[in-house]
Design an enzyme around this catalytic site. Structure first.
Site, PDB file in Angstrom:
ATOM      1  N   GLU A  96       0.818  -1.209   0.000  1.00  0.00           N
ATOM      2  CA  GLU A  96       0.000   0.000   0.000  1.00  0.00           C
ATOM      3  C   GLU A  96       0.848   1.253   0.000  1.00  0.00           C
ATOM      4  O   GLU A  96       1.885   1.306   0.652  1.00  0.00           O
ATOM      5  CB  GLU A  96      -0.837   0.031   1.274  1.00  0.00           C
ATOM      6  CG  GLU A  96      -1.928  -0.984   1.248  1.00  0.00           C
ATOM      7  CD  GLU A  96      -2.803  -0.863   2.466  1.00  0.00           C
ATOM      8  OE1 GLU A  96      -3.692  -1.696   2.595  1.00  0.00           O
ATOM      9  OE2 GLU A  96      -2.602   0.054   3.277  1.00  0.00           O
ATOM     10  N   CYS A 109       3.402   8.261   1.336  1.00  0.00           N
ATOM     11  CA  CYS A 109       3.648   7.360   2.458  1.00  0.00           C
ATOM     12  C   CYS A 109       3.886   5.983   1.849  1.00  0.00           C
ATOM     13  O   CYS A 109       3.004   5.435   1.182  1.00  0.00           O
ATOM     14  CB  CYS A 109       2.428   7.360   3.376  1.00  0.00           C
ATOM     15  SG  CYS A 109       2.542   6.146   4.677  1.00  0.00           S
ATOM     16  N   CYS A 116       4.402  -7.219   7.932  1.00  0.00           N
ATOM     17  CA  CYS A 116       5.358  -6.783   8.956  1.00  0.00           C
ATOM     18  C   CYS A 116       5.430  -7.837  10.044  1.00  0.00           C
ATOM     19  O   CYS A 116       4.402  -8.328  10.504  1.00  0.00           O
ATOM     20  CB  CYS A 116       4.912  -5.452   9.552  1.00  0.00           C
ATOM     21  SG  CYS A 116       6.027  -4.850  10.842  1.00  0.00           S
ATOM     22  N   CYS A 120       2.375  -5.268  16.030  1.00  0.00           N
ATOM     23  CA  CYS A 120       1.717  -4.343  16.963  1.00  0.00           C
ATOM     24  C   CYS A 120       0.223  -4.673  16.950  1.00  0.00           C
ATOM     25  O   CYS A 120      -0.364  -4.848  15.872  1.00  0.00           O
ATOM     26  CB  CYS A 120       1.931  -2.891  16.531  1.00  0.00           C
ATOM     27  SG  CYS A 120       3.662  -2.431  16.456  1.00  0.00           S
ATOM     28  N   CYS A 123      -2.393  -2.731  14.682  1.00  0.00           N
ATOM     29  CA  CYS A 123      -2.018  -2.397  13.304  1.00  0.00           C
ATOM     30  C   CYS A 123      -2.483  -3.477  12.328  1.00  0.00           C
ATOM     31  O   CYS A 123      -2.205  -4.660  12.519  1.00  0.00           O
ATOM     32  CB  CYS A 123      -0.514  -2.216  13.234  1.00  0.00           C
ATOM     33  SG  CYS A 123       0.118  -2.092  11.551  1.00  0.00           S
ATOM     34  N   CYS A 342      -2.259   1.942   7.887  1.00  0.00           N
ATOM     35  CA  CYS A 342      -1.474   1.039   7.052  1.00  0.00           C
ATOM     36  C   CYS A 342      -2.014  -0.385   7.093  1.00  0.00           C
ATOM     37  O   CYS A 342      -2.499  -0.858   8.096  1.00  0.00           O
ATOM     38  CB  CYS A 342      -0.001   1.094   7.426  1.00  0.00           C
ATOM     39  SG  CYS A 342       0.411   0.311   8.970  1.00  0.00           S
TER      40      CYS A 342
HETATM   41  N1  SAH Z   1       6.712  -0.011  11.231  1.00  0.00           N
HETATM   42  C1  SAH Z   1       6.993   1.364  11.343  1.00  0.00           C
HETATM   43  C2  SAH Z   1       6.516   2.183  10.174  1.00  0.00           C
HETATM   44  C3  SAH Z   1       5.153   1.847   9.639  1.00  0.00           C
HETATM   45  S1  SAH Z   1       3.770   2.013  10.738  1.00  0.00           S
HETATM   46  C4  SAH Z   1       6.437   1.907  12.629  1.00  0.00           C
HETATM   47  O1  SAH Z   1       5.649   1.250  13.275  1.00  0.00           O
HETATM   48  O2  SAH Z   1       6.838   3.006  12.980  1.00  0.00           O
HETATM   49  C5  SAH Z   1       3.472   3.752  10.625  1.00  0.00           C
HETATM   50  C6  SAH Z   1       2.616   4.352  11.746  1.00  0.00           C
HETATM   51  O3  SAH Z   1       1.248   3.933  11.623  1.00  0.00           O
HETATM   52  C7  SAH Z   1       3.093   3.954  13.126  1.00  0.00           C
HETATM   53  O4  SAH Z   1       3.350   5.070  13.935  1.00  0.00           O
HETATM   54  C8  SAH Z   1       1.932   3.143  13.608  1.00  0.00           C
HETATM   55  O5  SAH Z   1       1.851   3.194  14.963  1.00  0.00           O
HETATM   56  C9  SAH Z   1       0.734   3.766  12.919  1.00  0.00           C
HETATM   57  N2  SAH Z   1      -0.454   2.895  12.953  1.00  0.00           N
HETATM   58  C10 SAH Z   1      -0.502   1.584  12.723  1.00  0.00           C
HETATM   59  N3  SAH Z   1      -1.759   1.111  12.912  1.00  0.00           N
HETATM   60  C11 SAH Z   1      -2.512   2.157  13.260  1.00  0.00           C
HETATM   61  C12 SAH Z   1      -3.892   2.304  13.603  1.00  0.00           C
HETATM   62  N4  SAH Z   1      -4.733   1.270  13.627  1.00  0.00           N
HETATM   63  N5  SAH Z   1      -4.337   3.541  13.928  1.00  0.00           N
HETATM   64  C13 SAH Z   1      -3.505   4.599  13.893  1.00  0.00           C
HETATM   65  N6  SAH Z   1      -2.195   4.522  13.591  1.00  0.00           N
HETATM   66  C14 SAH Z   1      -1.692   3.316  13.284  1.00  0.00           C
HETATM   67 FE1  SF4 Z   2       4.775  -3.222  11.856  1.00  0.00          FE
HETATM   68 FE2  SF4 Z   2       2.426  -2.007  11.984  1.00  0.00          FE
HETATM   69 FE3  SF4 Z   2       3.918  -2.240  14.178  1.00  0.00          FE
HETATM   70 FE4  SF4 Z   2       4.692  -0.559  12.226  1.00  0.00          FE
HETATM   71  S1  SF4 Z   2       2.845  -0.390  13.463  1.00  0.00           S
HETATM   72  S2  SF4 Z   2       5.956  -2.066  13.335  1.00  0.00           S
HETATM   73  S3  SF4 Z   2       3.963  -1.707  10.425  1.00  0.00           S
HETATM   74  S4  SF4 Z   2       3.031  -3.942  13.025  1.00  0.00           S
END
Ligand code: SAH
Ligand code: SF4
Length: 353
Positions: A96, A109, A116, A120, A123, A342
Protein backbone atom coordinates in the site's frame (compact mmCIF):
# COMPACT_ATOMS: atom_id res chain seq x y z
CA UNK A 1 7.65 -16.49 2.19
CA UNK A 2 7.80 -16.22 -1.58
CA UNK A 3 10.82 -16.44 -3.89
CA UNK A 4 13.18 -13.53 -4.27
CA UNK A 5 11.61 -10.95 -6.61
CA UNK A 6 13.19 -10.63 -10.09
CA UNK A 7 15.88 -7.97 -10.54
CA UNK A 8 14.59 -4.77 -12.10
CA UNK A 9 16.44 -1.79 -13.55
CA UNK A 10 15.29 0.02 -10.40
CA UNK A 11 17.38 -2.37 -8.34
CA UNK A 12 20.68 -1.10 -9.76
CA UNK A 13 22.58 1.57 -7.88
CA UNK A 14 24.37 4.14 -10.02
CA UNK A 15 27.78 2.41 -9.69
CA UNK A 16 26.14 -0.93 -10.55
CA UNK A 17 24.53 0.61 -13.63
CA UNK A 18 27.85 2.16 -14.63
CA UNK A 19 29.72 -1.14 -14.48
CA UNK A 20 26.93 -2.99 -16.27
CA UNK A 21 26.92 -0.55 -19.18
CA UNK A 22 30.70 -0.51 -19.31
CA UNK A 23 30.65 -4.30 -19.51
CA UNK A 24 28.18 -4.00 -22.38
CA UNK A 25 30.67 -1.77 -24.20
CA UNK A 26 28.66 1.45 -23.84
CA UNK A 27 30.33 4.88 -23.63
CA UNK A 28 30.84 6.32 -20.12
CA UNK A 29 28.07 8.94 -20.41
CA UNK A 30 25.42 6.28 -20.95
CA UNK A 31 24.86 5.46 -17.29
CA UNK A 32 24.04 9.09 -16.53
CA UNK A 33 21.55 9.16 -19.41
CA UNK A 34 19.73 6.06 -18.19
CA UNK A 35 19.76 7.41 -14.62
CA UNK A 36 18.12 10.64 -15.72
CA UNK A 37 15.46 8.82 -17.68
CA UNK A 38 14.63 6.83 -14.59
CA UNK A 39 14.79 9.41 -11.81
CA UNK A 40 14.52 12.83 -13.46
CA UNK A 41 12.19 12.22 -16.40
CA UNK A 42 10.33 9.42 -14.55
CA UNK A 43 10.17 7.14 -17.60
CA UNK A 44 7.92 4.16 -16.96
CA UNK A 45 9.05 2.20 -20.00
CA UNK A 46 12.53 1.64 -21.43
CA UNK A 47 11.03 2.42 -24.84
CA UNK A 48 10.66 6.05 -23.76
CA UNK A 49 14.41 6.44 -23.35
CA UNK A 50 14.74 7.84 -26.85
CA UNK A 51 18.29 9.14 -26.47
CA UNK A 52 19.55 5.54 -26.11
CA UNK A 53 20.34 3.37 -29.11
CA UNK A 54 17.51 0.97 -29.92
CA UNK A 55 19.70 -2.11 -29.35
CA UNK A 56 20.54 -0.95 -25.83
CA UNK A 57 16.90 -0.27 -25.05
CA UNK A 58 16.02 -3.76 -26.22
CA UNK A 59 18.78 -5.37 -24.18
CA UNK A 60 17.84 -3.44 -21.04
CA UNK A 61 14.17 -4.34 -21.46
CA UNK A 62 15.09 -8.01 -21.86
CA UNK A 63 17.65 -8.34 -19.07
CA UNK A 64 16.63 -5.68 -16.52
CA UNK A 65 12.94 -5.03 -17.10
CA UNK A 66 11.53 -1.89 -15.55
CA UNK A 67 9.01 -3.27 -13.11
CA UNK A 68 6.56 -0.44 -12.68
CA UNK A 69 4.04 -1.52 -10.06
CA UNK A 70 0.48 -2.01 -11.31
CA UNK A 71 -2.37 -0.31 -9.48
CA UNK A 72 -4.75 -2.99 -8.19
CA UNK A 73 -7.11 -0.71 -6.29
CA UNK A 74 -7.45 2.99 -5.52
CA UNK A 75 -9.42 4.78 -2.87
CA UNK A 76 -9.80 8.55 -2.70
CA UNK A 77 -11.04 10.36 0.42
CA UNK A 78 -14.27 12.35 0.02
CA UNK A 79 -12.34 15.64 0.16
CA UNK A 80 -10.07 14.37 -2.61
CA UNK A 81 -6.93 15.16 -0.64
CA UNK A 82 -5.83 11.65 0.25
CA UNK A 83 -5.43 8.81 -2.18
CA UNK A 84 -4.44 5.29 -1.37
CA UNK A 85 -3.26 2.78 -3.97
CA UNK A 86 -2.64 -0.91 -3.69
CA UNK A 87 0.36 -1.67 -5.91
CA UNK A 88 1.16 -5.06 -7.36
CA UNK A 89 4.83 -6.06 -7.43
CA UNK A 90 6.54 -8.22 -10.04
CA UNK A 91 5.98 -11.44 -8.08
CA UNK A 92 2.30 -10.79 -7.41
CA UNK A 93 2.73 -9.47 -3.86
CA UNK A 94 1.07 -6.15 -3.09
CA UNK A 95 1.89 -3.10 -0.98
CA UNK A 96 0.00 0.00 0.00
CA UNK A 97 1.01 3.57 -0.70
CA UNK A 98 -0.76 6.76 0.27
CA UNK A 99 -0.54 10.22 -1.29
CA UNK A 100 -1.49 13.08 0.98
CA UNK A 101 -2.03 16.69 -0.10
CA UNK A 102 -1.76 19.05 2.80
CA UNK A 103 -1.43 22.74 1.99
CA UNK A 104 1.59 22.92 -0.30
CA UNK A 105 3.00 19.59 0.76
CA UNK A 106 2.62 16.50 -1.43
CA UNK A 107 3.62 13.53 0.68
CA UNK A 108 3.99 9.90 -0.34
CA UNK A 109 3.65 7.36 2.46
CA UNK A 110 5.45 4.23 1.31
CA UNK A 111 6.09 0.66 2.43
CA UNK A 112 9.38 -1.13 3.14
CA UNK A 113 8.09 -4.70 3.57
CA UNK A 114 5.16 -6.79 2.38
CA UNK A 115 3.43 -7.21 5.72
CA UNK A 116 5.36 -6.78 8.96
CA UNK A 117 6.77 -9.24 11.50
CA UNK A 118 6.49 -6.88 14.51
CA UNK A 119 2.81 -7.50 15.15
CA UNK A 120 1.72 -4.34 16.96
CA UNK A 121 -1.72 -5.30 18.23
CA UNK A 122 -3.59 -2.31 16.78
CA UNK A 123 -2.02 -2.40 13.30
CA UNK A 124 -3.72 -4.00 10.29
CA UNK A 125 -0.34 -4.77 8.69
CA UNK A 126 0.91 -6.39 11.88
CA UNK A 127 -2.26 -8.43 12.19
CA UNK A 128 -1.80 -9.84 8.69
CA UNK A 129 1.75 -11.12 9.27
CA UNK A 130 4.95 -10.91 7.24
CA UNK A 131 5.55 -11.90 3.61
CA UNK A 132 8.90 -10.50 2.50
CA UNK A 133 11.27 -7.57 2.40
CA UNK A 134 11.05 -5.12 -0.47
CA UNK A 135 14.10 -4.42 -2.62
CA UNK A 136 15.52 -0.90 -2.77
CA UNK A 137 14.09 -0.65 -6.28
CA UNK A 138 10.62 -1.60 -5.09
CA UNK A 139 10.76 1.02 -2.37
CA UNK A 140 11.88 3.72 -4.81
CA UNK A 141 9.30 2.63 -7.41
CA UNK A 142 6.46 3.48 -5.00
CA UNK A 143 7.71 7.05 -4.76
CA UNK A 144 8.11 7.28 -8.53
CA UNK A 145 4.53 6.05 -8.91
CA UNK A 146 3.11 9.08 -7.10
CA UNK A 147 5.70 11.41 -8.62
CA UNK A 148 4.23 10.44 -12.02
CA UNK A 149 0.65 10.89 -10.82
CA UNK A 150 1.55 14.40 -9.62
CA UNK A 151 3.58 15.24 -12.71
CA UNK A 152 0.52 14.55 -14.86
CA UNK A 153 -1.27 17.22 -12.81
CA UNK A 154 1.60 19.69 -13.04
CA UNK A 155 2.67 19.11 -9.45
CA UNK A 156 5.72 17.76 -7.67
CA UNK A 157 6.16 15.37 -4.82
CA UNK A 158 7.68 17.21 -1.86
CA UNK A 159 7.91 14.69 1.00
CA UNK A 160 8.30 10.99 1.63
CA UNK A 161 7.40 9.20 4.85
CA UNK A 162 8.38 5.57 5.43
CA UNK A 163 5.18 4.89 7.36
CA UNK A 164 3.38 2.40 5.18
CA UNK A 165 3.62 -1.35 5.61
CA UNK A 166 6.62 -2.86 7.32
CA UNK A 167 9.40 -2.00 9.73
CA UNK A 168 12.12 -0.14 7.81
CA UNK A 169 14.93 -1.06 10.21
CA UNK A 170 14.26 -4.78 9.67
CA UNK A 171 15.01 -4.13 5.99
CA UNK A 172 17.95 -1.88 6.72
CA UNK A 173 20.14 -2.08 3.62
CA UNK A 174 17.34 -1.75 1.08
CA UNK A 175 15.78 1.12 3.03
CA UNK A 176 19.05 3.05 3.27
CA UNK A 177 19.82 2.43 -0.39
CA UNK A 178 16.34 3.67 -1.33
CA UNK A 179 16.79 6.83 0.77
CA UNK A 180 20.16 7.53 -0.86
CA UNK A 181 18.56 7.04 -4.27
CA UNK A 182 15.74 9.48 -3.49
CA UNK A 183 18.05 12.24 -2.24
CA UNK A 184 20.58 11.86 -5.08
CA UNK A 185 20.87 15.43 -6.40
CA UNK A 186 21.65 14.06 -9.87
CA UNK A 187 18.61 11.81 -9.74
CA UNK A 188 15.28 12.23 -7.99
CA UNK A 189 16.73 15.03 -5.86
CA UNK A 190 14.40 15.01 -2.87
CA UNK A 191 15.59 17.18 0.06
CA UNK A 192 17.08 15.06 2.85
CA UNK A 193 14.98 16.84 5.42
CA UNK A 194 11.85 15.95 3.50
CA UNK A 195 12.14 12.25 4.32
CA UNK A 196 10.86 10.71 7.54
CA UNK A 197 11.79 7.23 8.68
CA UNK A 198 9.34 5.76 11.18
CA UNK A 199 10.41 2.82 13.33
CA UNK A 200 9.37 0.99 16.46
CA UNK A 201 13.04 1.14 17.43
CA UNK A 202 14.94 -2.10 16.88
CA UNK A 203 17.94 -1.29 19.02
CA UNK A 204 20.88 -2.79 17.08
CA UNK A 205 19.71 -1.33 13.78
CA UNK A 206 18.73 1.97 15.34
CA UNK A 207 22.22 2.24 16.76
CA UNK A 208 23.66 1.31 13.39
CA UNK A 209 21.64 4.12 11.84
CA UNK A 210 22.93 6.56 14.43
CA UNK A 211 26.48 5.58 13.54
CA UNK A 212 26.12 5.64 9.74
CA UNK A 213 29.22 7.43 8.42
CA UNK A 214 27.25 9.67 6.05
CA UNK A 215 23.91 9.70 7.81
CA UNK A 216 21.44 11.68 5.68
CA UNK A 217 19.56 14.45 7.48
CA UNK A 218 16.27 12.62 7.52
CA UNK A 219 13.70 12.96 10.29
CA UNK A 220 13.61 10.06 12.69
CA UNK A 221 10.19 9.11 14.05
CA UNK A 222 9.93 6.58 16.85
CA UNK A 223 6.61 4.77 17.21
CA UNK A 224 6.45 4.73 20.98
CA UNK A 225 2.77 4.33 21.99
CA UNK A 226 3.66 3.72 25.64
CA UNK A 227 6.20 5.13 28.08
CA UNK A 228 6.38 2.15 30.44
CA UNK A 229 7.76 -1.23 29.44
CA UNK A 230 4.85 -3.27 30.81
CA UNK A 231 2.34 -1.41 28.63
CA UNK A 232 4.60 -1.22 25.58
CA UNK A 233 5.33 -4.95 25.81
CA UNK A 234 1.63 -5.53 25.28
CA UNK A 235 1.21 -3.10 22.39
CA UNK A 236 4.50 -3.54 20.54
CA UNK A 237 5.69 -7.11 21.23
CA UNK A 238 9.31 -6.48 20.11
CA UNK A 239 9.63 -4.21 23.14
CA UNK A 240 10.24 -7.35 25.20
CA UNK A 241 13.57 -7.66 23.40
CA UNK A 242 14.53 -4.03 22.95
CA UNK A 243 12.89 -2.05 25.69
CA UNK A 244 12.47 1.65 26.27
CA UNK A 245 15.83 2.21 27.95
CA UNK A 246 17.68 0.91 24.89
CA UNK A 247 15.53 2.98 22.53
CA UNK A 248 16.13 6.16 24.46
CA UNK A 249 19.83 5.44 24.70
CA UNK A 250 19.94 5.28 20.89
CA UNK A 251 17.80 8.44 20.66
CA UNK A 252 20.17 10.32 22.93
CA UNK A 253 23.13 9.28 20.82
CA UNK A 254 21.28 10.30 17.69
CA UNK A 255 20.52 13.68 19.21
CA UNK A 256 24.10 14.13 20.46
CA UNK A 257 25.39 13.38 16.98
CA UNK A 258 22.91 15.28 14.82
CA UNK A 259 21.22 17.81 17.11
CA UNK A 260 18.07 16.98 15.22
CA UNK A 261 14.60 16.90 16.66
CA UNK A 262 13.09 13.44 16.99
CA UNK A 263 9.40 12.72 16.43
CA UNK A 264 7.56 10.30 18.69
CA UNK A 265 4.41 8.65 17.37
CA UNK A 266 1.67 7.72 19.80
CA UNK A 267 -1.54 6.01 18.71
CA UNK A 268 -4.18 7.14 21.20
CA UNK A 269 -6.22 4.16 22.41
CA UNK A 270 -9.07 4.83 24.83
CA UNK A 271 -8.35 3.68 28.38
CA UNK A 272 -5.14 1.94 27.31
CA UNK A 273 -2.39 4.51 26.75
CA UNK A 274 -4.23 7.82 26.98
CA UNK A 275 -3.96 8.36 30.73
CA UNK A 276 -2.30 11.36 32.39
CA UNK A 277 0.07 8.85 34.03
CA UNK A 278 1.34 7.71 30.64
CA UNK A 279 1.68 11.33 29.54
CA UNK A 280 3.76 12.08 32.64
CA UNK A 281 5.93 9.01 32.05
CA UNK A 282 6.41 10.16 28.45
CA UNK A 283 7.42 13.64 29.55
CA UNK A 284 10.00 12.12 31.89
CA UNK A 285 11.47 9.95 29.14
CA UNK A 286 11.79 12.90 26.77
CA UNK A 287 13.90 15.02 29.12
CA UNK A 288 17.07 16.22 27.45
CA UNK A 289 15.87 15.54 23.92
CA UNK A 290 14.38 17.94 21.41
CA UNK A 291 11.21 16.07 20.64
CA UNK A 292 7.89 16.44 18.94
CA UNK A 293 5.02 14.14 19.85
CA UNK A 294 2.51 13.10 17.18
CA UNK A 295 -0.72 11.89 18.70
CA UNK A 296 -2.80 9.75 16.36
CA UNK A 297 -6.30 8.68 17.45
CA UNK A 298 -6.60 4.94 16.85
CA UNK A 299 -7.85 3.99 13.42
CA UNK A 300 -10.16 0.99 13.97
CA UNK A 301 -8.94 -2.36 12.60
CA UNK A 302 -10.88 -5.65 12.48
CA UNK A 303 -8.78 -7.60 14.98
CA UNK A 304 -8.39 -5.01 17.73
CA UNK A 305 -11.51 -4.16 19.64
CA UNK A 306 -10.62 -0.83 21.12
CA UNK A 307 -11.74 2.72 20.52
CA UNK A 308 -9.85 5.92 19.77
CA UNK A 309 -9.47 8.26 22.75
CA UNK A 310 -12.23 10.69 23.57
CA UNK A 311 -11.76 14.44 23.20
CA UNK A 312 -11.70 14.76 26.98
CA UNK A 313 -8.98 12.14 27.38
CA UNK A 314 -6.90 13.78 24.65
CA UNK A 315 -7.27 17.15 26.38
CA UNK A 316 -6.10 15.69 29.71
CA UNK A 317 -3.17 13.92 28.03
CA UNK A 318 -2.02 16.99 26.13
CA UNK A 319 -2.40 19.19 29.22
CA UNK A 320 0.35 17.13 30.86
CA UNK A 321 2.60 17.52 27.83
CA UNK A 322 1.97 21.26 27.84
CA UNK A 323 2.87 21.51 31.48
CA UNK A 324 6.23 19.95 30.63
CA UNK A 325 6.70 22.17 27.59
CA UNK A 326 6.63 19.29 25.13
CA UNK A 327 5.47 20.20 21.64
CA UNK A 328 2.85 17.94 20.14
CA UNK A 329 0.36 17.65 17.31
CA UNK A 330 -2.92 15.79 17.43
CA UNK A 331 -3.16 14.38 13.95
CA UNK A 332 -6.37 15.00 12.13
CA UNK A 333 -8.03 11.78 11.23
CA UNK A 334 -7.82 12.58 7.57
CA UNK A 335 -8.04 9.59 5.34
CA UNK A 336 -9.86 7.52 7.90
CA UNK A 337 -12.80 7.27 5.48
CA UNK A 338 -10.54 5.50 3.03
CA UNK A 339 -8.93 3.40 5.71
CA UNK A 340 -5.61 5.10 5.25
CA UNK A 341 -4.23 3.29 8.29
CA UNK A 342 -1.47 1.04 7.05
CA UNK A 343 -2.40 -2.42 5.86
CA UNK A 344 -6.09 -1.76 5.73
CA UNK A 345 -6.69 -1.67 1.99
CA UNK A 346 -4.72 -4.85 1.42
CA UNK A 347 -6.62 -6.53 4.23
CA UNK A 348 -9.93 -5.49 2.75
CA UNK A 349 -9.07 -6.70 -0.72
CA UNK A 350 -8.00 -10.05 0.65
CA UNK A 351 -11.27 -10.49 2.47
CA UNK A 352 -13.12 -9.55 -0.70
CA UNK A 353 -11.43 -12.40 -2.46
N1 SAH B 1 6.71 -0.01 11.23
C1 SAH B 1 6.99 1.36 11.34
C2 SAH B 1 6.52 2.18 10.17
C3 SAH B 1 5.15 1.85 9.64
S1 SAH B 1 3.77 2.01 10.74
C4 SAH B 1 6.44 1.91 12.63
O1 SAH B 1 5.65 1.25 13.27
O2 SAH B 1 6.84 3.01 12.98
C5 SAH B 1 3.47 3.75 10.62
C6 SAH B 1 2.62 4.35 11.75
O3 SAH B 1 1.25 3.93 11.62
C7 SAH B 1 3.09 3.95 13.13
O4 SAH B 1 3.35 5.07 13.94
C8 SAH B 1 1.93 3.14 13.61
O5 SAH B 1 1.85 3.19 14.96
C9 SAH B 1 0.73 3.77 12.92
N2 SAH B 1 -0.45 2.89 12.95
C10 SAH B 1 -0.50 1.58 12.72
N3 SAH B 1 -1.76 1.11 12.91
C11 SAH B 1 -2.51 2.16 13.26
C12 SAH B 1 -3.89 2.30 13.60
N4 SAH B 1 -4.73 1.27 13.63
N5 SAH B 1 -4.34 3.54 13.93
C13 SAH B 1 -3.51 4.60 13.89
N6 SAH B 1 -2.19 4.52 13.59
C14 SAH B 1 -1.69 3.32 13.28
FE1 SF4 C 1 4.78 -3.22 11.86
FE2 SF4 C 1 2.43 -2.01 11.98
FE3 SF4 C 1 3.92 -2.24 14.18
FE4 SF4 C 1 4.69 -0.56 12.23
S1 SF4 C 1 2.85 -0.39 13.46
S2 SF4 C 1 5.96 -2.07 13.34
S3 SF4 C 1 3.96 -1.71 10.42
S4 SF4 C 1 3.03 -3.94 13.02
Amino acid sequence: MTEKPPVSLYDLSFPALQSLLEEWGEPPYRARQVWEWLYVHLADDVGQMTSLPRALRERLAAEFPLYVPRVLATQVSPDGLTRKDLLELADGEAVEVVLMRYERRRTACISTQVGCPIGCVFCATGQAGFRRNLTAGEIVAQVLHFARVLKAEGERLSNVVLMGMGEPLLNYDATMEAIRRLIDPQGFGLGQRHITLSTVGIFPQLDRLVQEPDLPQITLAISLHAATNDLRNRLVPVNRRYGLDAIFEACRRYFARTGRRISFEWVLIANVNDTPQQAAALAKRLKGLTAHVNLIPLNPTPAYHREPSTKEAIAAFTAVLERHGIPYTVRLRRGIEIQAGCGQLRGKLKVAG
